[in-house]
Structure formats: C-alpha cells, structure tokens
Design an enzyme around this catalytic site. Structure first.
Site, PDB file in Angstrom:
ATOM      1  N   HIS A 158       0.792  -1.233   0.000  1.00  6.83           N
ATOM      2  CA  HIS A 158       0.000   0.000   0.000  1.00  6.83           C
ATOM      3  C   HIS A 158       0.825   1.286   0.000  1.00  6.83           C
ATOM      4  CE1 HIS A 158      -3.714   2.269   1.409  1.00  6.83           C
ATOM      5  NE2 HIS A 158      -4.126   1.550   0.390  1.00  6.83           N
ATOM      6  N   LYS A 160       3.071   4.483  -1.227  1.00  7.63           N
ATOM      7  CA  LYS A 160       3.043   5.380  -2.389  1.00  7.63           C
ATOM      8  C   LYS A 160       4.252   6.290  -2.257  1.00  7.63           C
ATOM      9  CE  LYS A 160      -1.400   5.091  -0.521  1.00  7.63           C
ATOM     10  NZ  LYS A 160      -2.085   4.222  -1.339  1.00  7.63           N
ATOM     11  N   ASP A 165      17.359   9.398  -7.563  1.00  8.68           N
ATOM     12  CA  ASP A 165      18.819   9.490  -7.425  1.00  8.68           C
ATOM     13  C   ASP A 165      19.309   9.246  -5.994  1.00  8.68           C
ATOM     14  OD1 ASP A 165      19.129   9.933 -10.108  1.00  8.68           O
ATOM     15  OD2 ASP A 165      19.249  12.116  -9.930  1.00  8.68           O
TER      16      ASP A 165
END
Ligand SMILES: [Zn+2]
Length: 237
Positions: A158, A160, A165
């Site tokens: 779940h 996000k 870099d």
C-alpha cells in the site's frame, strides 16, 4: 516636529532592517553557491490537480526543440499544476528511480518513468499484485519497456513513494492514478533529506529482496482464476 523626526527615524530603521535582511539572504545564497550547492528541495503538493498539458515536459528532447518554435496547439491550459511539478521532480532523475506504488495507471506518469528508463536511469518498481490489473494500469507498459517490476503475493503493498537518485524522497497519500490526481484530496511531500531518504531506501531494498520473483509461490496455488488474472496483469494484457 519631534513626532515627524521619530517617524522618519522609524522609517529609516525599517529601511535599514530591510536592507540588512536582503544582505543576509544574499550572503546565505553566496555561501550555498560557494559550497557548490543549492538549497535542498522541500516541496508540498496538494491534489486534485487542475488538468494541464504536460506534453512539453514529456516530449523527447529533439521533438521538444522542434515544438518550442511552435506552441502546443491543444486546448488544455499550459501552466504549472501539481501534476506538472510532480513530473518535473521525477524527470530530474539522472541515475536511479525507485517506485513503490499501490496503484499506477496515470499515463503521463507512466510516460515519464518510461522516458527515464530510455535515458539510462535505473528504474525499479514495486507494486501491488491486485492493483496491477487496474483499468489503464501502466505496469504492463513499463514491463514491456524493459523496466523491472516486482509485486507482493498477499495483503496490500500500500506504499506510495518514490526515490530519485537516492537523494530525493517523494511520498504521500497519492496513488498514481488519473482518478486520484484529478478528483481526490491528496498530499505529496518532496524532500531532499538523508534523514528520510535513507530509511525509505532501506525499506525499498528490503521489499525488493522479499518480492524476488524466484520466491513467488502463488502460481502453484489452486486459485486458477487469480493466477490467470495476475498473469494477464503481468503481461499487460
Ligand atoms: Zn498542449
């Protein structure tokens, strides 16, 4: 007369303070530059984002150069939006991009990730196995472009978040879906701070290892329908 003098004195004092503030700011900038650095990124984005044209950001450099002489003819507004700012941060990647996303169906974000892969940025994606099959899912496109994708087998992956870099963390409530971008109240925090990037990167590596496809067991399960669903999602069918 004394009042006028006092007032004049006050104005002069304010001007002096203002001048001093400007000088200090200039000095701070100079110091940053001396050390070969710019101020670290720290940005907050809120969604829903107005719908804007992002073609200029997503075009190949050659096409963009050709297009810069003639403005984009489409009817969408061409200003900045939360989505265009998010795209800019992603497209700043030069070496690596880690994505850990529950749902990924936004075509502009999919194009940005594919573009980075084509530019030679090492892209790794972790996603949720159920949501890979979302309508318009970008996961199949990414895999066909040659990008490595791994997913969970049970529960919901779940998260996000994205890491650019190994130094810029992008995280928040936003699923990378057009529905969320255009309709939901969501927040995204973008920080260039090792105190946050380091643990997120460690968590990504831990998940990446755990989701190694050689460890997958679900295709042997008796749930044939689920297996087919996963296979189709995986192939981007
Ligand atoms: Zn346009």
């Amino acid at each position: 007369a004394r009042w006028a003098m006092w007032r004049e004195g006050g104005a002069r004092g304010a001007a002096l303070l203002f001048g001093l503030a400007l000088a200090l700011e200039a000095l701070a900038r100079l110091l940053w530059r001396r050390r070969g650095r710019r101020a670290p990124v720290s940005e907050v984005l809120f969604f829903p984002s107005p719908v804007t044209c992002t073609e200029a950001l997503l075009a190949d450099p050659l096409a963009a150069a050709a297009a810069s002489s003639s403005p984009c003819p489409c009817l969408l507004p061409h200003g900045e939006s939360a989505l265009s700012r998010l795209l800019r941060r992603l497209l700043s990647a030069r070496r690596s991009l880690e994505l850990c996303l529950f749902a990924f169906s936004c075509p502009q974000l999919g194009r940005a990730v594919t573009l980075l892969h084509r530019r030679g940025v090492r892209v790794r994606v972790v996603t949720d196995s159920d949501y890979m099959a979302l309508t318009g899912s970008q996961i199949g496109h990414l895999r066909r472009a040659g990008i490595q994708v791994r997913h969970d087998e049970r529960g919901y992956m779940h998260h996000k978040f994205a890491i650019v870099d190994q130094k810029l963390l992008i995280t928040g409530s936003l699923n990378w879906t057009t529905q969320a971008i255009q309709n939901n109240r969501e927040n995204v925090l973008i920080v260039e701070d090792a105190a946050y990037v380091t643990p997120f990167l460690a968590e990504f590596e831990r998940i990446w290892k755990e989701y190694n496809p050689t460890h997958y067991t679900f295709p042997r399960s008796s749930n044939k329908k689920r297996t087919e669903h996963l296979f189709r999602a995986w192939r981007g069918l």
